[in-house]
Design a protein around this motif. Structure first.
Motif, PDB file in Angstrom:
ATOM      1  N   ASP A  64       0.815  -1.213   0.000  1.00  0.00           N
ATOM      2  CA  ASP A  64       0.000   0.000   0.000  1.00  0.00           C
ATOM      3  C   ASP A  64       0.849   1.262   0.000  1.00  0.00           C
ATOM      4  N   VAL A  65       2.044   1.185  -0.570  1.00  0.00           N
ATOM      5  CA  VAL A  65       2.911   2.356  -0.627  1.00  0.00           C
ATOM      6  C   VAL A  65       2.190   3.505  -1.330  1.00  0.00           C
ATOM      7  N   VAL A  66       2.393   4.708  -0.828  1.00  0.00           N
ATOM      8  CA  VAL A  66       1.799   5.919  -1.403  1.00  0.00           C
ATOM      9  C   VAL A  66       2.883   6.645  -2.190  1.00  0.00           C
ATOM     10  N   PRO A 300      19.780   3.368   8.556  1.00  0.00           N
ATOM     11  CA  PRO A 300      18.534   4.084   8.274  1.00  0.00           C
ATOM     12  C   PRO A 300      17.313   3.431   8.906  1.00  0.00           C
ATOM     13  N   SER A 301      17.313   2.103   9.052  1.00  0.00           N
ATOM     14  CA  SER A 301      16.174   1.442   9.692  1.00  0.00           C
ATOM     15  C   SER A 301      16.017   1.891  11.137  1.00  0.00           C
ATOM     16  N   PRO A 324      11.890   1.205   0.052  1.00  0.00           N
ATOM     17  CA  PRO A 324      12.110  -0.167   0.529  1.00  0.00           C
ATOM     18  C   PRO A 324      12.584  -0.221   1.977  1.00  0.00           C
ATOM     19  N   THR A 325      13.427   0.732   2.371  1.00  0.00           N
ATOM     20  CA  THR A 325      13.947   0.718   3.740  1.00  0.00           C
ATOM     21  C   THR A 325      12.857   1.078   4.740  1.00  0.00           C
ATOM     22  N   ALA A 326      12.024   2.050   4.396  1.00  0.00           N
ATOM     23  CA  ALA A 326      10.890   2.368   5.270  1.00  0.00           C
ATOM     24  C   ALA A 326       9.950   1.175   5.374  1.00  0.00           C
ATOM     25  N   SER A 327       9.789   0.441   4.286  1.00  0.00           N
ATOM     26  CA  SER A 327       8.934  -0.749   4.294  1.00  0.00           C
ATOM     27  C   SER A 327       9.484  -1.815   5.233  1.00  0.00           C
ATOM     28  N   GLU A 328      10.812  -2.003   5.224  1.00  0.00           N
ATOM     29  CA  GLU A 328      11.437  -2.948   6.164  1.00  0.00           C
ATOM     30  C   GLU A 328      11.062  -2.597   7.597  1.00  0.00           C
ATOM     31  N   ALA A 329      11.150  -1.302   7.899  1.00  0.00           N
ATOM     32  CA  ALA A 329      10.925  -0.866   9.274  1.00  0.00           C
ATOM     33  C   ALA A 329       9.487  -1.103   9.709  1.00  0.00           C
ATOM     34  N   VAL A 330       8.522  -0.702   8.871  1.00  0.00           N
ATOM     35  CA  VAL A 330       7.126  -0.778   9.310  1.00  0.00           C
ATOM     36  C   VAL A 330       6.551  -2.185   9.187  1.00  0.00           C
ATOM     37  N   ALA A 331       6.978  -2.945   8.165  1.00  0.00           N
ATOM     38  CA  ALA A 331       6.347  -4.245   7.906  1.00  0.00           C
ATOM     39  C   ALA A 331       7.126  -5.417   8.472  1.00  0.00           C
TER      40      ALA A 331
END
Length: 741
Positions: A64-66, A300-301, A324-331
């Motif tokens: 669901d990336v914006v 960065p994570s 992708p790095t933000a996705s690692e952190a949240v998911a």
């Protein structure tokens, strides 16, 4: 075709999303997982808002990336996505339309450049290409490859950020009308702007159940054009924003301020204050390749987790150049608790302890390494002049200690050890070494900065080998790695037996009589390793320092005679050229075929050491070597980063319910996107491993150096001279008397 594949991927992810948040209680406004918002797509690697950047954001991020589009309007009213109102800052337009520069007053300032409203959509879309506004990013090989895209062309666009409504209105273009049409045609989830007047007008024109209006805060000292107040003053009255918006975007330091020393201060109450009013909070300014607070250790994570996984609050969204790095952190990292290491998982081996956080080989570096999840702590053994074995990365103490301030007179050059001059441990007594302070240094200080934690620069104390072994026993670590170098020189030139010193210390600590803790004996000298072959409790590791491209059977068979494992440089496994990975060598498979384990060295967090394929994200590099290639261990200066990945379910293939997987890089795939005619020339081939690279001559006998002739002080020499003169005078008198007689 790419879009259809991505759509399929999104459908698959969507079917898995519902179970994802059930196991995590988020402190966001709605209790759901924070959103990942890709600023201009994957703009950390590709030109902002180019079609490739948008597609890469969708293909590498959470389902669901914006995707954020900074909207600009052309002369004929077509919307394009462009981060800067002056096109010459982010495109090659100045080369194509040399006389197209104009000066406009924009939000009270005179700006000169090339503006979208002076060109038709056809002129821009057919000719103009994106470039990178941040020149240190995407390599020049990618420039001129991506044409400008319109909002309609990219049908997954979800967020429009508009800053120049008044400017376009003055020039007879209506942003409001354009967004209304776009909303009807394709649906827009978010509309954001730093202009209050614009959002108030849009408030009556959109369906707020489907489209959220978001107010964007700029610098606190900047003036908002509608109210003529500074953004800092508006921040103190969030209730007024709630009347026309459902959320706010703020620079990340509005939430976690960073002080002048580059460390985090206490968080503000902004997120909680906004949530109490029913306002969502989106934090902006995240990028893997920007220097951030020392608190994050260039990971960065760790920064993303600071904003979404603390006990006080969570922002509702992260606006980032590296989705992708933000996705690692949240998911992954915030979503799932750590799991215990599984059998066969790669070992996390420190490099002088957690030497990215504290000075290497100190008590604090080792303790930090254990706290950060290391399996194996390491000691590179050095010898003092009086025969004390201790831990330090190099026999040259100049870099890692303060020796240069006190013992520079002992600096010398020893070609057998290194080409440059140095102050060597075997020229100092242990009592001398104990007077030195540790020194935390960065291997990148001469490459644009990136210093390591200055607050810890001289903290900690050095350990003898015996003290290191005692620490390992007390902490019950999984294992230890003992590194031995320069044994032949120490024996023949300094009369120091480093092999016996290590053997004795290990035996005294009973490491030779147990099997619960791993003991890895590493050396670049096969003759050293042969001295430990009769102790079953020890595993021997040959350190192949020079890069290789292949490991044929004959030299691998020779290694097997001396070692159970090898340590290889990163580029012997994944070579690079001009910052791109080129391929994966067969070396790991060739070693594994002979039942030889492989450890890779040395991994670091700093983005300047990472190939473009790793997205300036050390986690992707770790995933590539462990999950992708299958090395048996990684040697790292930041074990916390490795532990976070390897102890998370997202690193395992046995997590089918996970909505996001951290995908290893496929070596060479990014370089293939570059047209062949612009690819860098192939580098000289790295040689294959040879038997001559492996077998070393037997160690020489330990020979005490010849004692230097005794020296006399200036005072004693003077007395001797006076005595000699006196004796001479007496002799003359006696001789004269005898002559007279």
């Amino acid at each position: 075709m790419i879009k259809y594949l991505l759509l399929l991927s999104l459908v698959i992810h969507a079917t898995l999303a519902n179970s994802e948040s059930a196991s995590k209680k988020w402190l966001t406004l709605n209790g759901q997982r924070p959103s990942v918002i890709a600023r201009g797509g994957f703009s950390g690697l590709f030109p902002e808002s180019s079609d490739f950047a948008n597609q890469m954001a969708l293909g590498t991020s959470v389902h669901d990336v914006v995707v954020l589009c900074n909207l600009q309007l052309t002369k004929d009213g077509v919307g394009i996505c462009q981060g800067d109102i002056r096109l010459d800052n982010t495109t090659n337009i100045a080369m194509l339309f040399e006389k197209g520069s104009k000066t406009y007053k924009v939000n009270g300032q005179d700006l000169t450049g090339w503006f979208a409203l002076d060109f038709t959509a056809d002129q821009l879309l057919a000719n103009v290409s994106y470039t990178m506004s941040y020149k240190k990013r995407c390599p020049s090989l990618f420039l001129w490859m991506f044409l400008i895209t319109t909002l309609v062309e990219f049908s997954f666009q979800d967020l429009q950020c508009h800053r120049y409504d008044a400017f376009y209105t003055e020039n007879k273009l209506s942003v409001t009308n354009y967004i209304q049409k776009a909303t009807r045609l394709q649906g827009v989830n978010y509309i954001s702007s730093p202009e209050i007047g614009f959002l108030k007008r849009m408030s009556g024109l959109v369906n707020k159940a489907k489209t959220k209006l978001i107010f964007v805060f700029l610098d606190k000292k900047a003036t908002e054009p509608t109210s003529n107040q500074t953004y800092g003053s508006i921040l103190g009255n969030l209730a007024t924003i709630k009347k026309f918006a459902s959320g706010i975007v703020v620079p990340k330091d509005y939430i976690w301020p960073v002080n002048t020393a580059n460390y985090l201060d206490a968080p503000t109450s902004l997120v909680n204050d906004a949530h109490k009013l029913g306002l969502e909070v989106y934090a902006s300014g995240f990028a893997n390749d920007f220097t951030t607070s020392y608190n994050y250790s260039y990971d960065p994570s760790a920064e993303y987790l600071q904003f979404i996984d603390n006990s006080q609050f969570s922002v509702d969204g992260l606006i980032t150049d590296f989705p992708p790095t933000a996705s690692e952190a949240v998911a992954c990292f915030a979503q799932y608790p750590d799991i215990k290491p599984t059998k066969g998982q790669a070992l996390i081996i420190t490099h002088n302890g957690a030497s990215g956080v504290y000075a290497g080989s100190t008590d604090l570096a080792y303790q930090q390494g254990l706290e950060d999840g290391a399996d194996i702590i390491d000691c590179s053994v050095q010898m003092s002049k009086d025969g004390v074995a201790f831990c330090l990365d190099s026999v040259d103490v100049t870099r890692d200690t303060t020796a240069a301030a006190t013992f520079m007179s002992l600096s010398t050059t020893i070609p057998e050890i290194q080409q440059s001059s140095g102050i060597f441990s075997f020229d100092l007594s242990w009592s001398d070494i104990q007077t030195l302070q540790p020194q935390l240094t960065s291997p990148f200080e001469n490459k644009g900065g990136l210093p390591r934690n200055p607050a810890n620069k001289n903290k900690g104390k050095f350990l003898t080998l015996a003290e290191f072994l005692e620490l390992a026993k007390v902490k019950a670590v999984t294992g230890i790695l003992i590194n031995i170098e320069n044994a032949a020189y120490l024996a023949s030139q300094k009369g120091l037996d480093i092999v016996s010193a290590v053997n004795t210390a290990l035996s005294n600590a009973t490491f030779d009589k147990q099997s619960t803790q791993k003991v890895l004996i590493q050396s670049d000298d096969t003759s050293v390793l042969s001295k430990f072959q009769n102790v079953p409790a020890y595993s021997r590791v040959l350190y192949l320092k020079d890069e290789i491209s292949d490991a044929p059977k004959t030299p691998v068979g020779e290694i097997k005679k001396y070692a159970d494992a090898v340590t290889l440089p990163r580029f012997s496994i994944v070579p690079t050229i001009d910052g791109f990975t080129t391929a994966t060598t067969k070396v790991v498979n060739e070693m594994h075929a002979a039942n030889i384990s492989v450890y890779v060295t040395v991994l670091r967090n700093e983005f300047v050491t990472l190939a473009f394929d790793y997205f300036a994200d050390p986690t992707i590099e770790i995933a590539t070597y462990t999950s992708g290639i299958g090395v048996d261990g990684i040697i790292t200066e930041y074990p916390a980063t490795a532990s976070r990945y390897l102890r998370n379910p997202c690193s395992s293939d046995s997590m089918p319910e996970s909505s996001y997987s951290i995908i290893p890089a496929e070596a060479g795939s990014l370089l293939k996107t570059v047209p062949e005619e612009t690819q860098p020339p192939a580098s000289s081939p790295t040689p294959a491993l040879d038997v001559a690279d492996i077998v070393d001559p037997p160690l020489p006998a330990v020979t005490k150096p010849a004692s230097p002739p005794p020296t006399t002080s200036p005072r004693s020499s003077a007395l001797a001279n006076i005595a000699n003169v006196g004796l001479s005078l007496v002799a003359i008198v006696v001789f004269s008397s005898l002559s007279l007689m």
